[in-house]
Design a protein around this motif. Structure first.
Motif, mmCIF file in Angstrom:
data_model
loop_
_atom_site.group_PDB
_atom_site.id
_atom_site.type_symbol
_atom_site.label_atom_id
_atom_site.label_comp_id
_atom_site.label_asym_id
_atom_site.label_seq_id
_atom_site.Cartn_x
_atom_site.Cartn_y
_atom_site.Cartn_z
ATOM 1 N N GLY A 167 -4.264 12.898 4.364
ATOM 2 C CA GLY A 167 -3.663 11.605 4.060
ATOM 3 C C GLY A 167 -4.599 10.661 3.319
ATOM 4 O O GLY A 167 -5.792 10.572 3.632
ATOM 5 N N ASP A 172 -4.510 1.059 -1.277
ATOM 6 C CA ASP A 172 -4.290 -0.362 -1.006
ATOM 7 C C ASP A 172 -4.177 -1.075 -2.355
ATOM 8 O O ASP A 172 -5.180 -1.341 -3.013
ATOM 9 N N ARG A 193 -14.221 4.820 0.461
ATOM 10 C CA ARG A 193 -13.445 3.787 -0.224
ATOM 11 C C ARG A 193 -13.874 3.732 -1.690
ATOM 12 O O ARG A 193 -15.065 3.597 -1.989
ATOM 13 N N ALA A 219 0.845 -1.186 0.000
ATOM 14 C CA ALA A 219 0.000 0.000 0.000
ATOM 15 C C ALA A 219 0.880 1.236 0.000
ATOM 16 O O ALA A 219 2.030 1.207 0.454
ATOM 17 N N ILE A 220 0.346 2.314 -0.511
ATOM 18 C CA ILE A 220 1.003 3.612 -0.479
ATOM 19 C C ILE A 220 0.148 4.533 0.370
ATOM 20 O O ILE A 220 -1.041 4.719 0.084
ATOM 21 N N SER A 221 0.722 5.084 1.419
ATOM 22 C CA SER A 221 -0.002 5.984 2.310
ATOM 23 C C SER A 221 0.799 7.265 2.488
ATOM 24 O O SER A 221 2.030 7.225 2.613
ATOM 25 N N THR A 263 -4.705 6.555 1.617
ATOM 26 C CA THR A 263 -4.075 5.243 1.489
ATOM 27 C C THR A 263 -4.564 4.585 0.204
ATOM 28 O O THR A 263 -5.769 4.547 -0.060
#
Length: 212
Positions: free
Chosen positions: A140, A144, A157, A6-8, A142
């Motif tokens: 922020g 996934d 989401r 994941a990139i957060s 995320t």
């Protein structure tokens, strides 16, 4: 099975359509013969005025978006010329992912080959994310990659899809050469069978050339 990946991080909203590669990486930063030193050029003419001073109103010059890892932008991002420097520069500037409704085709494949994650979402969803980032305190996001979903600051989401090859390159840290070498045995088997069936196509080099 894909590995957890994941990139957060902080996401910067830049809702501009048709940002081309000449704007992402202006020509004056293409003078080097390698990939280095491109971070300074990213979106330079939007970030700085004619005297080289930062434009206070530009999103990447604002404190909440310092060190952003994700760029949320408009349609047809990366259109224009084929310069791969646009991808390299974004990565050197700390960006690991871009979210947009659509991308320039050549830019898309340049990004894929360099493992810069490009997420495509419907325009309405991108606009909703931009609105959250511009109005909310939390910046922020995320992404996934394993489950192919974007999670916004407010907990919304949004599902997206990735080509299997791109997803594998991201989660396993592979570039195009390493992806190819994973099939080295299959390639060797094909070459051997090709030489057996079509021997007239085979070129046998002198031994001294084979070992150069």
């Amino acid at each position: 099975m894909a590995k957890p990946f994941a990139i957060s991080g902080t996401a910067a909203p830049l809702p501009i359509n048709n940002l081309d590669t000449d704007q992402i990486m202006p020509k004056q930063f293409l003078l080097g013969i390698d990939k280095s030193g491109l971070a300074q050029g990213v979106l330079y003419d939007l970030r700085y005025d004619g005297d080289g001073q930062p434009r206070a109103g530009f999103v990447l010059n604002q404190a909440p978006f310092a060190g952003a890892k994700i760029l949320v932008t408009g349609s047809n991002f990366g259109c224009g010329s084929s310069r791969e420097h646009a991808v390299w520069g974004l990565q050197q500037a700390g960006f690991e992912a871009v979210i947009a409704p659509s991308y320039g085709e050549i830019f898309y494949f340049n990004a894929t080959n360099n493992r810069l994650l490009l997420v495509m979402l419907p325009l309405a969803q991108v606009e909703a994310i931009v609105a959250e980032l511009e109005s909310g305190e939390e910046k922020g996001i995320t992404i996934d990659v394993e489950n192919e979903v974007v999670v916004t600051p407010a907990g919304q989401r949004y599902a997206f899809s990735l080509p299997a090859r791109q997803k594998q390159m991201l989660v396993e840290g592979l570039d195009t050469v390493r992806m190819t070498l994973r099939d080295a045995d299959k390639i060797a088997a094909y070459e051997a069978e090709h030489a057996r069936v079509r021997p007239w196509c085979r070129i046998d080099l002198p031994a001294q050339q084979q070992h150069r």
